[in-house]
Motif scaffolding. Structure first.
Motif, PDB file in Angstrom:
ATOM      1  N   SER A   5       0.808  -1.223   0.000  1.00  0.00           N
ATOM      2  CA  SER A   5       0.000   0.000   0.000  1.00  0.00           C
ATOM      3  C   SER A   5       0.831   1.258   0.000  1.00  0.00           C
ATOM      4  O   SER A   5       0.323   2.366  -0.164  1.00  0.00           O
ATOM      5  CB  SER A   5      -0.907   0.011   1.235  1.00  0.00           C
ATOM      6  OG  SER A   5      -0.119   0.107   2.415  1.00  0.00           O
ATOM      7  N   THR A  44      -2.182  -7.926  18.232  1.00  0.00           N
ATOM      8  CA  THR A  44      -2.183  -8.009  16.770  1.00  0.00           C
ATOM      9  C   THR A  44      -0.941  -8.753  16.319  1.00  0.00           C
ATOM     10  O   THR A  44       0.179  -8.392  16.717  1.00  0.00           O
ATOM     11  CB  THR A  44      -2.197  -6.602  16.140  1.00  0.00           C
ATOM     12  OG1 THR A  44      -3.331  -5.889  16.641  1.00  0.00           O
ATOM     13  CG2 THR A  44      -2.286  -6.697  14.626  1.00  0.00           C
ATOM     14  N   GLU A  65      -3.754 -14.865  12.338  1.00  0.00           N
ATOM     15  CA  GLU A  65      -3.750 -15.601  11.075  1.00  0.00           C
ATOM     16  C   GLU A  65      -2.411 -16.315  10.898  1.00  0.00           C
ATOM     17  O   GLU A  65      -1.370 -15.830  11.356  1.00  0.00           O
ATOM     18  CB  GLU A  65      -3.984 -14.633   9.915  1.00  0.00           C
ATOM     19  CG  GLU A  65      -4.214 -15.303   8.581  1.00  0.00           C
ATOM     20  CD  GLU A  65      -4.692 -14.344   7.511  1.00  0.00           C
ATOM     21  OE1 GLU A  65      -4.572 -14.694   6.312  1.00  0.00           O
ATOM     22  OE2 GLU A  65      -5.175 -13.245   7.866  1.00  0.00           O
ATOM     23  N   GLU A  88       2.154 -13.153   0.135  1.00  0.00           N
ATOM     24  CA  GLU A  88       0.971 -13.289   0.981  1.00  0.00           C
ATOM     25  C   GLU A  88       1.232 -12.685   2.368  1.00  0.00           C
ATOM     26  O   GLU A  88       0.359 -12.029   2.951  1.00  0.00           O
ATOM     27  CB  GLU A  88       0.591 -14.764   1.130  1.00  0.00           C
ATOM     28  CG  GLU A  88      -0.664 -14.980   1.987  1.00  0.00           C
ATOM     29  CD  GLU A  88      -0.965 -16.446   2.254  1.00  0.00           C
ATOM     30  OE1 GLU A  88      -1.907 -16.705   3.040  1.00  0.00           O
ATOM     31  OE2 GLU A  88      -0.243 -17.321   1.728  1.00  0.00           O
ATOM     32  N   ARG A 107       3.336 -10.217   3.066  1.00  0.00           N
ATOM     33  CA  ARG A 107       3.335  -8.753   2.931  1.00  0.00           C
ATOM     34  C   ARG A 107       1.899  -8.228   2.875  1.00  0.00           C
ATOM     35  O   ARG A 107       1.568  -7.216   3.518  1.00  0.00           O
ATOM     36  CB  ARG A 107       4.096  -8.336   1.676  1.00  0.00           C
ATOM     37  CG  ARG A 107       5.597  -8.587   1.723  1.00  0.00           C
ATOM     38  CD  ARG A 107       6.296  -7.966   0.523  1.00  0.00           C
ATOM     39  NE  ARG A 107       7.716  -8.305   0.486  1.00  0.00           N
ATOM     40  CZ  ARG A 107       8.221  -9.312  -0.222  1.00  0.00           C
ATOM     41  NH1 ARG A 107       7.413 -10.092  -0.963  1.00  0.00           N
ATOM     42  NH2 ARG A 107       9.520  -9.566  -0.200  1.00  0.00           N
ATOM     43  N   SER A 108       1.048  -8.899   2.138  1.00  0.00           N
ATOM     44  CA  SER A 108      -0.345  -8.456   2.012  1.00  0.00           C
ATOM     45  C   SER A 108      -1.092  -8.579   3.335  1.00  0.00           C
ATOM     46  O   SER A 108      -1.863  -7.685   3.723  1.00  0.00           O
ATOM     47  CB  SER A 108      -1.061  -9.286   0.932  1.00  0.00           C
ATOM     48  OG  SER A 108      -0.474  -9.086  -0.325  1.00  0.00           O
ATOM     49  N   THR A 109      -0.891  -9.701   4.039  1.00  0.00           N
ATOM     50  CA  THR A 109      -1.533  -9.897   5.334  1.00  0.00           C
ATOM     51  C   THR A 109      -1.070  -8.839   6.333  1.00  0.00           C
ATOM     52  O   THR A 109      -1.869  -8.266   7.094  1.00  0.00           O
ATOM     53  CB  THR A 109      -1.229 -11.302   5.878  1.00  0.00           C
ATOM     54  OG1 THR A 109      -1.649 -12.275   4.925  1.00  0.00           O
ATOM     55  CG2 THR A 109      -1.941 -11.543   7.201  1.00  0.00           C
ATOM     56  N   ASP A 161       0.124  -5.905   5.575  1.00  0.00           N
ATOM     57  CA  ASP A 161      -0.408  -4.617   5.114  1.00  0.00           C
ATOM     58  C   ASP A 161      -1.840  -4.428   5.599  1.00  0.00           C
ATOM     59  O   ASP A 161      -2.233  -3.343   6.071  1.00  0.00           O
ATOM     60  CB  ASP A 161      -0.355  -4.567   3.587  1.00  0.00           C
ATOM     61  CG  ASP A 161      -0.295  -3.134   3.061  1.00  0.00           C
ATOM     62  OD1 ASP A 161      -0.324  -2.195   3.873  1.00  0.00           O
ATOM     63  OD2 ASP A 161      -0.204  -2.962   1.827  1.00  0.00           O
ATOM     64  N   LYS A 162      -2.640  -5.488   5.523  1.00  0.00           N
ATOM     65  CA  LYS A 162      -4.036  -5.412   5.950  1.00  0.00           C
ATOM     66  C   LYS A 162      -4.128  -5.149   7.452  1.00  0.00           C
ATOM     67  O   LYS A 162      -4.930  -4.321   7.902  1.00  0.00           O
ATOM     68  CB  LYS A 162      -4.759  -6.710   5.594  1.00  0.00           C
ATOM     69  CG  LYS A 162      -6.243  -6.743   5.974  1.00  0.00           C
ATOM     70  CD  LYS A 162      -6.886  -8.026   5.485  1.00  0.00           C
ATOM     71  CE  LYS A 162      -8.384  -8.064   5.827  1.00  0.00           C
ATOM     72  NZ  LYS A 162      -8.639  -8.044   7.257  1.00  0.00           N
ATOM     73  N   LEU A 163      -3.312  -5.855   8.237  1.00  0.00           N
ATOM     74  CA  LEU A 163      -3.318  -5.651   9.688  1.00  0.00           C
ATOM     75  C   LEU A 163      -2.925  -4.221  10.051  1.00  0.00           C
ATOM     76  O   LEU A 163      -3.551  -3.580  10.892  1.00  0.00           O
ATOM     77  CB  LEU A 163      -2.365  -6.629  10.365  1.00  0.00           C
ATOM     78  CG  LEU A 163      -2.837  -8.067  10.569  1.00  0.00           C
ATOM     79  CD1 LEU A 163      -1.742  -8.876  11.264  1.00  0.00           C
ATOM     80  CD2 LEU A 163      -4.116  -8.119  11.386  1.00  0.00           C
ATOM     81  N   SER A 182      -3.190  -1.546   8.257  1.00  0.00           N
ATOM     82  CA  SER A 182      -4.222  -0.576   7.849  1.00  0.00           C
ATOM     83  C   SER A 182      -5.381  -0.519   8.825  1.00  0.00           C
ATOM     84  O   SER A 182      -6.096   0.482   8.889  1.00  0.00           O
ATOM     85  CB  SER A 182      -4.741  -0.934   6.450  1.00  0.00           C
ATOM     86  OG  SER A 182      -5.485  -2.146   6.479  1.00  0.00           O
ATOM     87  N   GLU A 183      -5.576  -1.588   9.593  1.00  0.00           N
ATOM     88  CA  GLU A 183      -6.696  -1.648  10.543  1.00  0.00           C
ATOM     89  C   GLU A 183      -6.327  -1.132  11.932  1.00  0.00           C
ATOM     90  O   GLU A 183      -7.208  -0.990  12.792  1.00  0.00           O
ATOM     91  CB  GLU A 183      -7.204  -3.092  10.644  1.00  0.00           C
ATOM     92  CG  GLU A 183      -7.812  -3.616   9.341  1.00  0.00           C
ATOM     93  CD  GLU A 183      -8.119  -5.100   9.407  1.00  0.00           C
ATOM     94  OE1 GLU A 183      -7.662  -5.755  10.376  1.00  0.00           O
ATOM     95  OE2 GLU A 183      -8.780  -5.615   8.486  1.00  0.00           O
TER      96      GLU A 183
END
Length: 616
Positions: A50, A107, A143, A157, A159-161, A163-165, A167-168
């Protein structure tokens, strides 16, 4: 910005994973490279898909370096729990899980490394084993992502996971006072002292004066750097390097705290909630000797169990932690304790700078329950009753709360009628109950003094301060408020009850008149032969009839004023004042002349130089 930290057993591929993700080798020591394992904390950073940038702290997994892991785990927003797929959950995996849980890190991602070494069935079994181990901990819903740092499988995968964490996560809130626990201190030629750490609260900016705790040394920020980029200001949650001027790097140690000046006090005791981990090998007993890890600081400590005699594994309780060295902590800080080679438990700070608590006492437990569940007003009020009268700065240091929160809490407490401000500038505050007790003490103290010494105008101010047991700044504020409420009346030297009017009896008046007539007979050399009651003499002095020069020499007030005026006139334009010259003016003996000159010295009117004197 957010900080991601690794955790996990030795040789499960933490550093290898970080290098594969970031291109940065976090193992910077030659010994680490030779031995193939992390010893000290390692650092890297990564730009996520992101565009968000994160800092990464890599911690050692070997049991001998668990203290270094603890120093790196503080300030972490997201945990990467690393488990090698070919070995599964190991002893340090469980210990690191427990530490993350004690620190309240909620987290995270379980990263199954070395997936290229096992088949899917084995990977599924190990994944189930990890998930079972995490049940009941802060990361039980984390996860799971399987990767291979060798061939890159699963890294996208991950990096994406991640990134999602990220962002939240809620953004870090600045609480006003910066706190940077130091995890490294070194020097760079031409720049001087540099420290690194993760900024817990507040913000830092170039040119800012900072205080190093617990030493109390001060320095100024020369520059700030984040991921090799220079910045003028840095906010909370950021991993950074700070170049300090005015101090040597050897004066700053790992575990020190860099913060703004004058708000936080270091202490050797704090109250806390405490939980013993289920896997602890033994209960935590009263007066248990442990090693405390708070922030990046490691210090010997003693656990005082405040309810019962021990806390057994899997249970919680109230404790007071007493340290061998002063440490700076604030309310809500997490900490972990170990003894010998085992992590025992940890908790959260309730009250920094805590007074010694009575054990197994209902009142003590009630206070702790109020602090734990109460509002910031309750916390401030509880701290106030232990140190009142206090300033906002003192309450900030006592509670580990920033000044803006203290002011808001005090404002609310004043509205509720629980506290009152003192002094003309309202710089001190007391609880309403504490103020009433102080008023009662002041009134009874002065009433007793007037009963014992009815002829005196009042008690000497310094004696009154001693009776109230107050420091000078607080005493001034208290006396201002006591005067405004007509509890006391003061002059330059004494304090008394308002409307107290000393009066001589008929017999005392006769004795006083005879004495005044005696000393007026030879006004510049008054007689010292007739004794007078000391209380009557004090009365005459306070009324302004006489001036007591020494133990037995007392002048009529008008005579002394005339002598003082003429002596000052004789010393104009730098003229020397000598015993001989003064004797010539008044025709007095050396005894009287010397007594008058020494009295003028004590008043600061003259200064002595050898046998001579000069006007100041």
């Amino acid at each position: 910005m957010f900080v991601v930290g690794t955790a996990g057993h030795v040789d499960h591929g933490k550093s290898t994973l970080i290098q594969a993700l970031t291109g940065i080798d976090p193992d910077r020591l030659r010994e680490e490279k030779n031995r193939g394992m992390t010893i000290e904390l390692g650092f890297a950073w990564l730009e996520l898909p992101s565009g968000a940038e994160i800092s990464i702290v890599d911690v050692p997994g070997h049991e001998r370096f668990i203290k270094n892991m603890l120093m790196g785990a503080g300030g972490v927003d997201v945990a990467l729990l690393i488990v090698a797929a070919d070995e599964g959950v190991m002893p340090q995996t469980r210990e690191h899980m427990a530490i993350l849980d004690l620190l309240g890190i909620e987290t995270g991602i379980v990263v199954m490394t070395k997936k290229d070494l096992v088949d899917q069935d084995w990977l599924d079994l190990v994944t189930l084993d990890v998930q079972e181990a995490l049940e009941g901990t802060s990361l039980e819903n984390a996860e799971v992502v399987a990767v291979s740092a060798e061939n890159g499988d699963g890294l996208d995968e991950l990096r994406s996971t991640l990134d999602k964490l990220i962002s939240e996560l809620p953004s870090h809130q600045s609480t006003g006072n910066p706190r940077l626990p130091v995890d490294r201190s070194f020097t760079i030629t031409g720049f001087g002292a540099v420290v690194t750490g993760t900024l817990a609260d507040g913000s830092l900016k170039t040119g800012q004066e900072v205080e190093i705790l617990p030493s109390g040394l001060r320095a100024r920020i020369r520059s700030l750097q984040v991921h090799e980029e220079s910045l003028d200001q840095v906010g909370p949650g950021t991993r950074l390097a700070v170049n300090l001027s005015g101090i040597d790097h050897s004066d700053i140690q790992r575990g020190d705290l860099v913060t703004s000046v004058g708000w936080l006090e270091s202490a050797t005791a704090f109250d806390a909630t405490f939980r013993v981990i289920p896997d602890a090998p033994r209960p935590v007993r009263h007066n248990h000797k442990v090693t405390l890890f708070a922030g990046t600081r490691e210090v010997p400590a003693t656990i005082r169990v405040l309810e019962g005699d021990q806390i057994i594994p899997g249970f919680s309780g109230w404790v007071q932690v007493r340290t061998q060295e002063k440490i700076p902590v604030v309310r809500g800080d997490s900490f972990v304790v170990r003894d010998t080679e085992n992590t025992l438990g940890g908790g959260h700070v309730l009250e920094p700078n805590a007074p010694r608590r009575k054990r197994n006492d209902a009142a003590t437990i009630s206070v702790l329950e109020t602090i734990a569940s109460g509002s910031s007003e309750d916390v401030v009020f509880n701290a106030l009753t232990g140190i009142e009268p206090a300033t906002a700065a003192q309450l900030s240091g006592a509670t580990g709360t920033n000044s803006s929160e203290i002011k808001d809490a005090l404002s609310t407490l004043e509205t509720q009628g629980r506290v009152r401000f003192l002094g003309e500038d309202s710089s001190f505050v007391m609880s309403v109950g504490g103020w009433q007790n102080l008023v009662n003490t002041a009134s009874s103290t002065l009433s007793s003094f007037h009963k014992t010494y009815p002829l005196r105008q009042g008690m000497p101010l310094q004696d009154f301060r001693g009776q109230l047991k107050l420091k000078s700044a607080a005493f001034n504020a208290v006396t201002d408020s006591l005067k405004s409420e007509d509890v006391i009346a003061t002059n330059e030297a004494t304090v008394g009850i308002p409307n107290h009017q000393p009066a001589l009896s008929v017999d005392q008046e006769a004795e006083a008149s005879a004495f005044l007539k005696l000393i007026a007979a030879d006004r510049f050399s008054p007689s010292t032969e007739q004794p007078i009651n000391i209380e009557i003499l004090q009365f005459l002095s306070e009324r302004g009839d006489v001036v007591r020069i020494s133990g037995d020499i007392v002048y009529p007030a008008d005579a002394y004023d005339e002598m003082e005026s003429k002596i000052i006139e004789s010393g104009r334009d730098g003229q020397e004042i000598s015993i001989t010259s003064v004797r010539a003016i008044f025709g007095t003996s050396r005894k009287y002349t010397l007594a008058v000159l020494e009295h003028m010295d004590s008043k600061g009117l003259t200064r002595r130089s050898g046998d001579a004197r000069f006007l100041r």
